[in-house]
Motif scaffolding. Structure first.
Motif, PDB file in Angstrom:
ATOM      1  N   SER A  52       0.826  -1.217   0.000  1.00  0.00           N
ATOM      2  CA  SER A  52       0.000   0.000   0.000  1.00  0.00           C
ATOM      3  C   SER A  52       0.855   1.259   0.000  1.00  0.00           C
ATOM      4  CB  SER A  52      -0.961   0.002   1.194  1.00  0.00           C
ATOM      5  OG  SER A  52      -0.245   0.118   2.411  1.00  0.00           O
ATOM      6  N   HIS A  53       2.134   1.139   0.397  1.00  0.00           N
ATOM      7  CA  HIS A  53       3.029   2.300   0.390  1.00  0.00           C
ATOM      8  C   HIS A  53       4.311   2.005  -0.391  1.00  0.00           C
ATOM      9  CE1 HIS A  53       0.083   3.392   3.356  1.00  0.00           C
ATOM     10  NE2 HIS A  53       0.440   4.651   3.143  1.00  0.00           N
ATOM     11  N   GLY A  54       4.162   1.182  -1.426  1.00  0.00           N
ATOM     12  CA  GLY A  54       5.298   0.848  -2.290  1.00  0.00           C
ATOM     13  C   GLY A  54       5.161   1.550  -3.636  1.00  0.00           C
ATOM     14  N   TYR A  56       2.941   1.392  -5.822  1.00  0.00           N
ATOM     15  CA  TYR A  56       1.593   1.930  -6.061  1.00  0.00           C
ATOM     16  C   TYR A  56       1.567   3.438  -5.823  1.00  0.00           C
ATOM     17  CZ  TYR A  56      -3.058   3.413  -4.634  1.00  0.00           C
ATOM     18  OH  TYR A  56      -4.214   4.138  -4.475  1.00  0.00           O
ATOM     19  N   ARG A  57       2.413   3.889  -4.891  1.00  0.00           N
ATOM     20  CA  ARG A  57       2.417   5.324  -4.538  1.00  0.00           C
ATOM     21  C   ARG A  57       2.911   6.204  -5.688  1.00  0.00           C
ATOM     22  NH1 ARG A  57      -0.848   6.871  -0.257  1.00  0.00           N
ATOM     23  NH2 ARG A  57      -1.513   4.793   0.284  1.00  0.00           N
ATOM     24  N   LEU A  58       3.514   5.577  -6.740  1.00  0.00           N
ATOM     25  CA  LEU A  58       3.875   6.386  -7.916  1.00  0.00           C
ATOM     26  C   LEU A  58       2.620   6.982  -8.542  1.00  0.00           C
ATOM     27  CD1 LEU A  58       6.639   4.158  -9.557  1.00  0.00           C
ATOM     28  CD2 LEU A  58       6.931   6.496  -8.695  1.00  0.00           C
ATOM     29  N   VAL A 124       3.867  17.506   2.055  1.00  0.00           N
ATOM     30  CA  VAL A 124       2.843  16.616   1.496  1.00  0.00           C
ATOM     31  C   VAL A 124       3.266  15.191   1.846  1.00  0.00           C
ATOM     32  CG1 VAL A 124       1.746  15.796  -0.633  1.00  0.00           C
ATOM     33  CG2 VAL A 124       2.296  18.235  -0.352  1.00  0.00           C
ATOM     34  N   HIS A 125       2.316  14.413   2.430  1.00  0.00           N
ATOM     35  CA  HIS A 125       2.675  13.097   2.965  1.00  0.00           C
ATOM     36  C   HIS A 125       1.877  11.986   2.293  1.00  0.00           C
ATOM     37  CE1 HIS A 125       4.818  10.640   5.714  1.00  0.00           C
ATOM     38  NE2 HIS A 125       5.133  11.644   6.513  1.00  0.00           N
ATOM     39  N   PHE A 126       2.579  11.082   1.606  1.00  0.00           N
ATOM     40  CA  PHE A 126       1.893   9.941   0.987  1.00  0.00           C
ATOM     41  C   PHE A 126       2.443   8.633   1.533  1.00  0.00           C
ATOM     42  CE2 PHE A 126       5.720  10.577  -1.439  1.00  0.00           C
ATOM     43  CZ  PHE A 126       6.233   9.289  -1.433  1.00  0.00           C
ATOM     44  N   ALA A 127       3.350   8.685   2.520  1.00  0.00           N
ATOM     45  CA  ALA A 127       4.223   7.537   2.800  1.00  0.00           C
ATOM     46  C   ALA A 127       3.985   6.897   4.164  1.00  0.00           C
ATOM     47  CB  ALA A 127       5.675   7.995   2.720  1.00  0.00           C
ATOM     48  N   ALA A 128       4.670   5.772   4.377  1.00  0.00           N
ATOM     49  CA  ALA A 128       4.715   5.112   5.682  1.00  0.00           C
ATOM     50  C   ALA A 128       5.682   5.880   6.593  1.00  0.00           C
ATOM     51  CB  ALA A 128       5.196   3.683   5.506  1.00  0.00           C
ATOM     52  N   PRO A 148      -0.941  13.490  10.850  1.00  0.00           N
ATOM     53  CA  PRO A 148      -2.355  13.403  10.456  1.00  0.00           C
ATOM     54  C   PRO A 148      -2.446  13.178   8.947  1.00  0.00           C
ATOM     55  CG  PRO A 148      -1.833  15.557  11.458  1.00  0.00           C
ATOM     56  CD  PRO A 148      -0.540  14.882  11.105  1.00  0.00           C
ATOM     57  N   SER A 149      -3.637  13.071   8.392  1.00  0.00           N
ATOM     58  CA  SER A 149      -3.726  12.965   6.922  1.00  0.00           C
ATOM     59  C   SER A 149      -4.898  13.815   6.441  1.00  0.00           C
ATOM     60  CB  SER A 149      -3.775  11.502   6.471  1.00  0.00           C
ATOM     61  OG  SER A 149      -4.835  10.789   7.041  1.00  0.00           O
ATOM     62  N   HIS A 150      -5.884  13.218   5.764  1.00  0.00           N
ATOM     63  CA  HIS A 150      -7.109  13.940   5.409  1.00  0.00           C
ATOM     64  C   HIS A 150      -8.232  13.375   6.284  1.00  0.00           C
ATOM     65  CE1 HIS A 150      -5.794  16.277   2.062  1.00  0.00           C
ATOM     66  NE2 HIS A 150      -5.844  15.350   1.126  1.00  0.00           N
ATOM     67  N   ALA A 151      -9.255  14.157   6.544  1.00  0.00           N
ATOM     68  CA  ALA A 151     -10.382  13.682   7.365  1.00  0.00           C
ATOM     69  C   ALA A 151     -11.180  12.626   6.600  1.00  0.00           C
ATOM     70  CB  ALA A 151     -11.275  14.865   7.743  1.00  0.00           C
ATOM     71  N   TRP A 152     -10.837  11.371   6.895  1.00  0.00           N
ATOM     72  CA  TRP A 152     -11.470  10.228   6.241  1.00  0.00           C
ATOM     73  C   TRP A 152     -12.085   9.266   7.267  1.00  0.00           C
ATOM     74  CZ3 TRP A 152      -6.065   9.547   3.775  1.00  0.00           C
ATOM     75  CH2 TRP A 152      -5.979  10.222   2.549  1.00  0.00           C
ATOM     76  N   VAL A 153     -11.816   9.469   8.565  1.00  0.00           N
ATOM     77  CA  VAL A 153     -12.105   8.445   9.584  1.00  0.00           C
ATOM     78  C   VAL A 153     -13.099   8.989  10.613  1.00  0.00           C
ATOM     79  CG1 VAL A 153     -11.046   6.962  11.342  1.00  0.00           C
ATOM     80  CG2 VAL A 153      -9.742   7.570   9.295  1.00  0.00           C
ATOM     81  N   GLY A 164      -7.831  11.862  10.380  1.00  0.00           N
ATOM     82  CA  GLY A 164      -7.101  11.208   9.298  1.00  0.00           C
ATOM     83  C   GLY A 164      -6.855   9.752   9.678  1.00  0.00           C
ATOM     84  N   THR A 165      -6.131   9.049   8.831  1.00  0.00           N
ATOM     85  CA  THR A 165      -5.774   7.660   9.142  1.00  0.00           C
ATOM     86  C   THR A 165      -4.598   7.624  10.121  1.00  0.00           C
ATOM     87  OG1 THR A 165      -4.694   7.721   6.969  1.00  0.00           O
ATOM     88  CG2 THR A 165      -6.736   6.493   7.140  1.00  0.00           C
ATOM     89  N   ASN A 166      -3.994   8.748  10.369  1.00  0.00           N
ATOM     90  CA  ASN A 166      -3.126   9.108  11.504  1.00  0.00           C
ATOM     91  C   ASN A 166      -2.215   8.015  12.075  1.00  0.00           C
ATOM     92  OD1 ASN A 166      -4.676  11.319  11.076  1.00  0.00           O
ATOM     93  ND2 ASN A 166      -5.335  11.611  13.184  1.00  0.00           N
ATOM     94  N   ALA A 190      -4.881   1.145   6.819  1.00  0.00           N
ATOM     95  CA  ALA A 190      -4.497   2.330   6.040  1.00  0.00           C
ATOM     96  C   ALA A 190      -5.478   2.498   4.876  1.00  0.00           C
ATOM     97  CB  ALA A 190      -3.082   2.146   5.497  1.00  0.00           C
ATOM     98  N   ARG A 191      -5.700   3.721   4.473  1.00  0.00           N
ATOM     99  CA  ARG A 191      -6.587   3.971   3.329  1.00  0.00           C
ATOM    100  C   ARG A 191      -6.031   3.307   2.065  1.00  0.00           C
ATOM    101  NH1 ARG A 191     -10.873   7.258   2.782  1.00  0.00           N
ATOM    102  NH2 ARG A 191     -11.398   8.158   0.751  1.00  0.00           N
ATOM    103  N   GLY A 192      -4.685   3.281   1.995  1.00  0.00           N
ATOM    104  CA  GLY A 192      -4.043   2.648   0.834  1.00  0.00           C
ATOM    105  C   GLY A 192      -4.484   1.194   0.664  1.00  0.00           C
TER     106      GLY A 192
HETATM  107  O1  PYC Z   1      -2.850   4.862   3.497  1.00  0.00           O
HETATM  108  O2  PYC Z   1      -4.071   6.050   4.875  1.00  0.00           O
HETATM  109  C1  PYC Z   1      -3.140   5.927   4.062  1.00  0.00           C
HETATM  110  C2  PYC Z   1      -2.300   7.114   3.765  1.00  0.00           C
HETATM  111  C3  PYC Z   1      -2.612   8.411   3.933  1.00  0.00           C
HETATM  112  C4  PYC Z   1      -1.531   9.146   3.515  1.00  0.00           C
HETATM  113  C5  PYC Z   1      -0.598   8.275   3.117  1.00  0.00           C
HETATM  114  N1  PYC Z   1      -1.080   7.033   3.286  1.00  0.00           N
END
Ligand code: PYC
Ligand code: NDP
Length: 343
Positions: A52-54, A56-58, A124-128, A148-153, A164-166, A190-192
């Motif tokens: 989920s954080h490999g 695919y993150r490209l 900007v954070h997309f990673a583990a 934190p991330s985006h308000a998804w939870v 976020g998924t935090n 994780a959302r990923g």
């Molecule tokens: O997988 O929840 C996730 C995530 C959010 C930001 C980066 N990964």
């Protein structure tokens, strides 16, 4: 590159994976210093079996670049707001380079004061998070990281997104071995992971989230459009709130709701901060430092003596295999990554 026997997957050596990641990120317009830092993180994720954080993150990172969410040539700026504190303003760029810039001073201060903190702001954070705590534990320090991330939870007891998924990550040094590390989202997953299930057309467990009407659902797309759930009920919910506070208001950065608002519907990666704490055992233990490592080993042995595994054991085992066998990714993902080079 080889097609695996089932042709549904593609095998890449680590060098091929690294070269692919660098080409894609460069073609997307990312500056060379960011390309290096970001590609390494993605390859490390794939190498360690964290799909989920490999690679695919490209798809995720280039999407954020194309949407103007990321500053592609941001130069991280470092300052010292207090003797034991380091701050790096990432200038709206990806978090990896900001961490690299701040890490040496964080380590130096942790050794000098016994404890130090690094705030990454405006990244900007997309990673583990395990790469951060593993690197610090590799230097003999105990480390914690939060973002934190985006308000998804949804909070426990509610069905609408707030948190976020935090993730929370922890690293502890081990003599002659890889550090003890855990790193997980405070959401049920994780959302990923849900995004990968959506891509594969697979259902998700019923306790991962709600649809937009607040009903439990096993359809990945519906959870992504509704709300994810925290792990462990009220406990995960409280930890998610802690991550919001520590890596948001405490360091002068965005909460997950504020990050989503700043995104303004672009569906890019989260923008905001990360807090990293580093403790030097010598600060508390002085001349007795060293005993803590042996006592920790006794704890780890007691866990494993029951047949339980340590967090990060699976990841290090995957790393050892990838070193000579490379990594295997879905052919559909490989095709989608190659398409990024045609733009
Ligand atoms: O997988 O929840 C996730 C995530 C959010 C930001 C980066 N990964
Ligand atoms: P998991 O629920 O898979 O938990 C991962 C952690 O738990 C790992 O340390 C893993 O070790 C350990 N673990 C898993 N199973 C066991 C077991 N049976 N016994 C002992 N330990 C175990 O991960 P998540 O889906 O919650 O998170 C995945 C990644 O997503 C994380 O790296 C996180 O940082 C990232 N993320 C990033 C976000 C961001 O905003 N940047 C947001 C949310 C998540 P092992 O690796 O060895 O299996």
């Amino acid at each position: 590159m080889t097609l695996a026997p089932d042709a549904d997957t593609v095998r890449l050596s680590l060098d091929e994976a690294r070269s692919l990641a660098r080409r894609v990120l460069s073609a997307a317009g990312l500056s060379p210093a960011h390309v290096e830092a970001v590609a390494e993180t993605m390859v490390a994720g794939e190498r360690d079996g964290c799909a989920s954080h490999g690679l695919y993150r490209l798809l995720v990172a280039t999407d954020s670049i194309a949407k103007g969410v990321v500053s592609v040539d941001a130069v991280p700026a470092l300052d010292e707001p207090a003797p034991a504190l380091v701050r790096v303003d990432g200038g709206g760029g990806f978090a990896q380079l900001a961490f690299e810039r701040g890490r040496p001073l964080l380590v130096e201060k942790a050794r000098r004061f016994g404890i130090a903190a690094l705030a990454l702001n405006n990244v900007v954070h997309f990673a583990a998070l395990w790469p951060e705590v593993e690197a610090l534990a590799g230097e003999g320090l105990v480390a914690l990281a939060f973002t934190p991330s985006h308000a998804w939870v949804a909070p426990e007891g509610g069905t609408r997104p707030v948190f976020g998924t935090n993730p929370v990550a922890f690293g502890w040094p081990r003599p002659g071995r890889h550090p003890f590390v855990f790193d997980f989202a405070t959401s049920a997953t994780a959302r990923g992971e849900i995004e990968l299930r959506r891509r594969a057309g697979q259902p998700v467990p019923a306790d991962w989230g709600y649809d937009a009407d607040g009903a439990s659902t096993t359809v990945a797309k519906e959870v992504l459009a509704g709300a994810m759930r925290t792990f462990g009920g009220h406990k995960g919910s409280a930890l998610a709130a802690m991550v919001e506070l520590l890596a948001g208001p405490l360091i002068g950065d965005l909460t997950s709701q504020e990050s989503l608002d700043a995104d303004a519907g672009r569906k890019g990666s989260p923008l905001g901060g990360e807090l990293i704490l580093a403790l030097d055992p010598a600060g508390f233990l002085g001349a007795a430092a060293g005993q803590h490592l042996q006592r920790a080993e006794a704890l780890f042995e007691a866990i494993q003596a029951q047949g339980a595994r340590l967090p990060s054991e699976r990841r290090y085992a995957a790393r050892a295999v990838s070193a000579h066998e490379g990594v295997t990714i879905p052919a559909a993902l490989h095709r989608d990554i190659l398409k990024l080079l045609e733009r």
